[in-house]
Structures are given as C-alpha cells and as structure tokens.
Design an enzyme around this catalytic site. Structure first.
Site, mmCIF file in Angstrom:
data_model
loop_
_atom_site.group_PDB
_atom_site.id
_atom_site.type_symbol
_atom_site.label_atom_id
_atom_site.label_comp_id
_atom_site.label_asym_id
_atom_site.label_seq_id
_atom_site.Cartn_x
_atom_site.Cartn_y
_atom_site.Cartn_z
ATOM 1 N N GLY A 133 0.813 -1.207 0.000
ATOM 2 C CA GLY A 133 0.000 0.000 0.000
ATOM 3 C C GLY A 133 0.846 1.257 0.000
ATOM 4 O O GLY A 133 2.059 1.232 -0.260
ATOM 5 N N GLU A 134 0.197 2.379 0.272
ATOM 6 C CA GLU A 134 0.863 3.682 0.404
ATOM 7 C C GLU A 134 1.637 4.099 -0.842
ATOM 8 O O GLU A 134 2.638 4.809 -0.755
ATOM 9 C CB GLU A 134 1.812 3.686 1.623
ATOM 10 C CG GLU A 134 1.164 3.265 2.931
ATOM 11 C CD GLU A 134 -0.003 4.162 3.324
ATOM 12 O OE1 GLU A 134 0.011 5.338 2.951
ATOM 13 O OE2 GLU A 134 -0.930 3.671 3.975
ATOM 14 N N GLY A 135 1.218 3.654 -2.008
ATOM 15 C CA GLY A 135 1.891 4.072 -3.238
ATOM 16 C C GLY A 135 3.278 3.498 -3.421
ATOM 17 O O GLY A 135 4.081 4.023 -4.190
ATOM 18 N N SER A 136 3.581 2.391 -2.736
ATOM 19 C CA SER A 136 4.940 1.825 -2.802
ATOM 20 C C SER A 136 5.282 1.342 -4.208
ATOM 21 O O SER A 136 6.426 1.451 -4.648
ATOM 22 C CB SER A 136 5.086 0.683 -1.791
ATOM 23 O OG SER A 136 4.019 -0.236 -1.922
#
Length: 198
Positions: A133-136
């Site tokens: 998640g979190e744009g990784s």
C-alpha cells in the site's frame, strides 16, 4: 472488491483478497458480505457509472474522475495498486478513450488485481507480489518511467554517420561534457540528476 466483481461479472470469492492481512476465515466472511451486497443491488448495476454510484466510495469516484480529467488534458497517469486499478477500470468503462493514458506501476499480490489488469489489457511495469500500500509500487515505478524519458528529452543526439569525422569528434566531446556516457575516464552522470543534462 465489490466494484471489481460487478464490473467483471465475477463471483466475489474470485476477487476478494486478504487486503491488509486478513485470515482465511475473515476473507471468506468478507467475500460473503460482498456477495450479499452485490445480490441486493443487482438491479441497479447495469452501467459502469451506476456501479460506481451504487458500490463506490468517494475516494474511488474521485480517482476515476481524476483519471478521466487527466486523459482529457493529455496527461499520463501512473496507476498503482488494486484500488487504483479498479478506479481505472471504471474510468475506462465510462470513457474508453482515457485508458490510452494509463501506465500501471505493478501487479500486487492482492487476489483480484491481476484480473482487473487483464480486463484493462494492462502490462504492469513490475510484478513483485507486493502488498504494502501507500503508493509503494508507484515509488518504484516512477524512476523506470523517468529514465527513458530523460534519454529522449535530455541527452544530446548521437553522432551522425554522414557528418565529417572532426565534427563527430567534437560532438562526442560535447556529449561527454554533459555526462551522456564515459569519455576519457569521465564517470557517467545520471541523465536526470541536476546539472547532468544540457
């Protein structure tokens, strides 16, 4: 997962994954809730916009709208992860022309992500089974897009065979001075690093 199942007309059990780390019995419960919601709303799920209006949250609606608006402005979009890809699928179903502006950062380990990417005929830049998640995925994919763009826009053209040898020699010296490639022991500078490009 509900949006993907409705768009792809697949059972919830084939799309629903662990998300942030659910146990198998929790995934089964999640899939059952989604299946019940799909059954309850089935009469209204007749168009992509109706699917978004009925099952989508504000964040997915905002993403889908942003994707369409970006395409209308001629701006490419880097789509990252399962939820973002579902929003891209809806955007493409609502306005098919916008899909040409999508780049896909990666295919995650989330169960339904590969099905959504297949429906979009997408080729993700990375497949690393991430579920962070979190744009990784986008964080890893952005340099992969920047580097070839830098090669095209920032480097000087290669020497031309039809040019006189002296002119080509000067062009090589100029390119080396801008860090295009090693020359006389110079170290190759990154094409996007500040000061490396002409």
């Amino acid at each position: 997962s509900a949006l993907a199942a409705a768009c792809l007309q697949l059972p919830a059990s084939e799309i629903t994954g662990a998300g942030t780390g659910l146990l198998p019995e929790q995934i089964d419960r999640k899939a059952a809730v989604i299946a019940a919601a799909l059954q309850s709303h089935r009469p209204r799920l007749d168009t992509p916009l109706a699917i978004l209006q009925t099952l989508g949250g504000f964040e997915i609606a905002a993403l889908a709208g942003a994707y369409i608006a970006a395409a209308q402005q001629g701006l490419p979009v880097l789509v990252d992860g399962f939820i973002s890809s579902v929003a891209a699928l809806l955007a493409a179903r609502i306005n098919p022309g916008c899909a040409a502006w999508f780049f896909f950062g990666h295919c995650s380990a989330e169960k339904g992500h590969s099905r959504v990417l297949q429906a979009l005929n997408a080729r993700p830049l990375l497949t690393m089974d991430m579920r962070l998640g979190e744009g990784s995925g986008a964080a890893l994919a952005v340099p992969m897009l920047q580097m070839p763009a830098g090669c095209i826009t920032k480097w000087l053209p290669l020497p031309k065979p039809e040019c006189p040898r002296a002119e080509n020699r000067q062009r090589l010296r100029t390119m080396a001075g801008h860090g295009a490639f090693p020359y006389h022991g110079r170290r190759c500078a990154h094409p996007l690093r500040s000061g490396a490009a002409p």
